[in-house]
Design a protein around this motif. Structure first.
Motif, PDB file in Angstrom:
ATOM      1  N   ALA A   8       0.833  -1.212   0.000  1.00  0.00           N
ATOM      2  CA  ALA A   8       0.000   0.000   0.000  1.00  0.00           C
ATOM      3  C   ALA A   8       0.862   1.255   0.000  1.00  0.00           C
ATOM      4  CB  ALA A   8      -0.927  -0.006   1.213  1.00  0.00           C
ATOM      5  N   GLN A   9       1.906   1.267   0.828  1.00  0.00           N
ATOM      6  CA  GLN A   9       2.785   2.442   0.871  1.00  0.00           C
ATOM      7  C   GLN A   9       3.521   2.630  -0.447  1.00  0.00           C
ATOM      8  OE1 GLN A   9       5.303   2.730   4.304  1.00  0.00           O
ATOM      9  NE2 GLN A   9       3.619   2.323   5.705  1.00  0.00           N
ATOM     10  N   MET A  10       3.907   1.522  -1.097  1.00  0.00           N
ATOM     11  CA  MET A  10       4.599   1.624  -2.373  1.00  0.00           C
ATOM     12  C   MET A  10       3.698   2.290  -3.419  1.00  0.00           C
ATOM     13  SD  MET A  10       6.524  -1.347  -4.541  1.00  0.00           S
ATOM     14  CE  MET A  10       5.067  -2.134  -5.186  1.00  0.00           C
ATOM     15  N   ALA A  11       2.428   1.911  -3.462  1.00  0.00           N
ATOM     16  CA  ALA A  11       1.504   2.517  -4.436  1.00  0.00           C
ATOM     17  C   ALA A  11       1.313   4.000  -4.150  1.00  0.00           C
ATOM     18  CB  ALA A  11       0.162   1.799  -4.406  1.00  0.00           C
ATOM     19  N   ALA A  12       1.180   4.363  -2.860  1.00  0.00           N
ATOM     20  CA  ALA A  12       0.984   5.770  -2.496  1.00  0.00           C
ATOM     21  C   ALA A  12       2.219   6.602  -2.827  1.00  0.00           C
ATOM     22  CB  ALA A  12       0.649   5.886  -1.004  1.00  0.00           C
ATOM     23  N   LYS A  13       3.405   6.080  -2.553  1.00  0.00           N
ATOM     24  CA  LYS A  13       4.642   6.834  -2.798  1.00  0.00           C
ATOM     25  C   LYS A  13       4.950   6.977  -4.282  1.00  0.00           C
ATOM     26  CE  LYS A  13       6.782   5.699   1.607  1.00  0.00           C
ATOM     27  NZ  LYS A  13       7.754   4.843   2.290  1.00  0.00           N
ATOM     28  N   LYS A  14       4.736   5.913  -5.052  1.00  0.00           N
ATOM     29  CA  LYS A  14       5.044   5.951  -6.483  1.00  0.00           C
ATOM     30  C   LYS A  14       3.915   6.559  -7.310  1.00  0.00           C
ATOM     31  CE  LYS A  14       8.371   2.223  -6.667  1.00  0.00           C
ATOM     32  NZ  LYS A  14       8.785   1.003  -7.333  1.00  0.00           N
ATOM     33  N   GLU A  15       2.739   6.772  -6.657  1.00  0.00           N
ATOM     34  CA  GLU A  15       1.563   7.297  -7.349  1.00  0.00           C
ATOM     35  C   GLU A  15       1.246   6.459  -8.585  1.00  0.00           C
ATOM     36  OE1 GLU A  15       1.695  11.519  -8.014  1.00  0.00           O
ATOM     37  OE2 GLU A  15       2.647  11.875  -6.076  1.00  0.00           O
ATOM     38  N   ALA A  16       1.353   5.137  -8.422  1.00  0.00           N
ATOM     39  CA  ALA A  16       1.104   4.238  -9.541  1.00  0.00           C
ATOM     40  C   ALA A  16       0.624   2.884  -9.036  1.00  0.00           C
ATOM     41  CB  ALA A  16       2.380   4.055 -10.362  1.00  0.00           C
ATOM     42  N   SER A  17      -0.140   2.212  -9.870  1.00  0.00           N
ATOM     43  CA  SER A  17      -0.603   0.856  -9.574  1.00  0.00           C
ATOM     44  C   SER A  17       0.271  -0.123 -10.334  1.00  0.00           C
ATOM     45  CB  SER A  17      -2.053   0.686 -10.035  1.00  0.00           C
ATOM     46  OG  SER A  17      -2.883   1.648  -9.439  1.00  0.00           O
ATOM     47  N   SER A  18       0.416  -1.325  -9.795  1.00  0.00           N
ATOM     48  CA  SER A  18       1.164  -2.349 -10.513  1.00  0.00           C
ATOM     49  C   SER A  18       0.725  -3.721 -10.039  1.00  0.00           C
ATOM     50  CB  SER A  18       2.669  -2.177 -10.322  1.00  0.00           C
ATOM     51  OG  SER A  18       3.027  -2.437  -8.984  1.00  0.00           O
ATOM     52  N   SER A  19       0.947  -4.713 -10.903  1.00  0.00           N
ATOM     53  CA  SER A  19       0.616  -6.076 -10.505  1.00  0.00           C
ATOM     54  C   SER A  19       1.874  -6.910 -10.328  1.00  0.00           C
ATOM     55  CB  SER A  19      -0.310  -6.718 -11.533  1.00  0.00           C
ATOM     56  OG  SER A  19       0.290  -6.664 -12.801  1.00  0.00           O
ATOM     57  N   VAL A  20       3.002  -6.461 -10.883  1.00  0.00           N
ATOM     58  CA  VAL A  20       4.273  -7.159 -10.708  1.00  0.00           C
ATOM     59  C   VAL A  20       5.093  -6.352  -9.712  1.00  0.00           C
ATOM     60  CG1 VAL A  20       6.358  -7.967 -11.856  1.00  0.00           C
ATOM     61  CG2 VAL A  20       4.174  -8.013 -13.062  1.00  0.00           C
ATOM     62  N   VAL A  21       5.560  -7.031  -8.680  1.00  0.00           N
ATOM     63  CA  VAL A  21       6.291  -6.338  -7.628  1.00  0.00           C
ATOM     64  C   VAL A  21       7.671  -6.957  -7.471  1.00  0.00           C
ATOM     65  CG1 VAL A  21       6.324  -5.836  -5.163  1.00  0.00           C
ATOM     66  CG2 VAL A  21       4.176  -5.793  -6.399  1.00  0.00           C
ATOM     67  N   ALA A  22       8.707  -6.119  -7.454  1.00  0.00           N
ATOM     68  CA  ALA A  22      10.052  -6.579  -7.126  1.00  0.00           C
ATOM     69  C   ALA A  22      10.212  -6.406  -5.624  1.00  0.00           C
ATOM     70  CB  ALA A  22      11.086  -5.738  -7.880  1.00  0.00           C
ATOM     71  N   TRP A  23      10.319  -7.505  -4.905  1.00  0.00           N
ATOM     72  CA  TRP A  23      10.374  -7.463  -3.449  1.00  0.00           C
ATOM     73  C   TRP A  23      11.736  -7.010  -2.965  1.00  0.00           C
ATOM     74  CZ3 TRP A  23       5.802  -7.896  -1.415  1.00  0.00           C
ATOM     75  CH2 TRP A  23       4.845  -8.720  -1.992  1.00  0.00           C
ATOM     76  N   PRO A  24      11.780  -5.995  -2.089  1.00  0.00           N
ATOM     77  CA  PRO A  24      13.052  -5.652  -1.460  1.00  0.00           C
ATOM     78  C   PRO A  24      13.400  -6.723  -0.427  1.00  0.00           C
ATOM     79  CG  PRO A  24      11.323  -4.181  -0.691  1.00  0.00           C
ATOM     80  CD  PRO A  24      10.718  -5.073  -1.720  1.00  0.00           C
ATOM     81  N   PRO A  25      14.687  -6.836  -0.043  1.00  0.00           N
ATOM     82  CA  PRO A  25      15.114  -7.894   0.881  1.00  0.00           C
ATOM     83  C   PRO A  25      14.308  -7.953   2.182  1.00  0.00           C
ATOM     84  CG  PRO A  25      17.016  -6.785  -0.038  1.00  0.00           C
ATOM     85  CD  PRO A  25      15.803  -6.029  -0.511  1.00  0.00           C
ATOM     86  N   GLY A  26      13.955  -6.814   2.765  1.00  0.00           N
ATOM     87  CA  GLY A  26      13.207  -6.818   4.024  1.00  0.00           C
ATOM     88  C   GLY A  26      11.863  -7.507   3.907  1.00  0.00           C
ATOM     89  N   VAL A  27      11.171  -7.301   2.768  1.00  0.00           N
ATOM     90  CA  VAL A  27       9.868  -7.919   2.566  1.00  0.00           C
ATOM     91  C   VAL A  27      10.033  -9.413   2.292  1.00  0.00           C
ATOM     92  CG1 VAL A  27       7.802  -7.954   1.117  1.00  0.00           C
ATOM     93  CG2 VAL A  27       8.787  -5.784   1.839  1.00  0.00           C
ATOM     94  N   LEU A  28      11.076  -9.775   1.561  1.00  0.00           N
ATOM     95  CA  LEU A  28      11.347 -11.202   1.324  1.00  0.00           C
ATOM     96  C   LEU A  28      11.568 -11.932   2.648  1.00  0.00           C
ATOM     97  CD1 LEU A  28      13.680 -11.029  -1.805  1.00  0.00           C
ATOM     98  CD2 LEU A  28      11.337 -11.884  -1.706  1.00  0.00           C
ATOM     99  N   GLU A  29      12.235 -11.244   3.589  1.00  0.00           N
ATOM    100  CA  GLU A  29      12.440 -11.837   4.919  1.00  0.00           C
ATOM    101  C   GLU A  29      11.106 -12.015   5.635  1.00  0.00           C
ATOM    102  OE1 GLU A  29      15.333  -9.502   7.063  1.00  0.00           O
ATOM    103  OE2 GLU A  29      16.729  -9.615   5.382  1.00  0.00           O
ATOM    104  N   PHE A  30      10.199 -11.006   5.538  1.00  0.00           N
ATOM    105  CA  PHE A  30       8.867 -11.135   6.143  1.00  0.00           C
ATOM    106  C   PHE A  30       8.129 -12.346   5.562  1.00  0.00           C
ATOM    107  CE2 PHE A  30       8.375  -6.418   7.332  1.00  0.00           C
ATOM    108  CZ  PHE A  30       8.597  -6.684   8.678  1.00  0.00           C
TER     109      PHE A  30
END
Length: 200
Positions: free
Chosen positions: A167-189
């Motif tokens: 949700a924060q990524m969409a708000a910050k980038k002001e864009a919608s997407s269906s393909v997401v490149a996961w940063p390392p912190g999220v991959l750990e989650f």
């Protein structure tokens, strides 16, 4: 020092260490009590067999600011079945949270999910949905989901770090997407979720 003793501590006076507390006690200066922060342990549980789990979240930068929604649906083997993040434009946190929920349920319906466990992090929204109180700004979309929700098993609970990232990524980038490149912190989650590890 005498002035501090006479008037007592003010908001400007800060006790920064245990040593400061000891000095105040020796000088008979009242020491303001600190609020103790409670530690909340959270962990992601996979859904039961034949269930899918939707984690959804909304984010508004400024709370009436750029807003986005995000979520993911995982099966009982912790595999991602669907993922989404969408930019809403200007909206409040409350509006974004409900939009995230609606979008996630719509995706589950499109994939013919028969048993859905919904996890979100806004306690107010959980209570409202459980009581059938849906706000006007999502009512039309919600009403189109009622027959679907009546035909499946579903429950809603509170929790959510990965959906928060989307949700924060969409708000910050002001864009919608269906393909997401996961940063390392999220991959750990995601890995911790799959292993059932707790989070503070």
């Amino acid at each position: 020092m005498e002035e501090v003793r006479r008037r007592g501590p003010s908001k400007r006076d800060r006790i920064k260490s245990h040593l400061d507390s000891e000095r105040c006690l020796k000088l008979n200066i009242a020491v303001p009590r600190r609020k103790i922060k409670r530690v909340r342990v959270t962990f992601w549980l996979p859904p039961m067999d034949s269930w899918w789990k939707l984690n959804c979240d909304g984010s508004s930068l400024g709370n009436q600011g750029n807003a986005g929604v995000g979520g993911l649906i995982r099966d009982n083997k912790c595999q991602i079945v669907s993922i989404y993040n969408s930019f809403l434009g200007i909206a409040s946190n409350f509006q974004a949270e409900f939009q995230a929920l609606i979008e996630g349920i719509e995706r589950a319906r499109e994939m013919n999910c028969a048993s859905l466990w919904i996890e979100c992090d806004l306690g107010t929204m959980v209570l409202m949905v459980q009581r059938g109180l849906v706000p006007w700004f999502v009512w039309q979309r919600w009403s189109s989901l009622i027959s679907y929700l009546r035909g499946i098993r579903w429950k809603i609970t509170k929790a959510n770090p990965v959906a928060d990232f989307l949700a924060q990524m969409a708000a910050k980038k002001e864009a919608s997407s269906s393909v997401v490149a996961w940063p390392p912190g999220v991959l750990e989650f995601l890995a911790e979720d799959a292993m059932g590890r707790s989070r503070f």
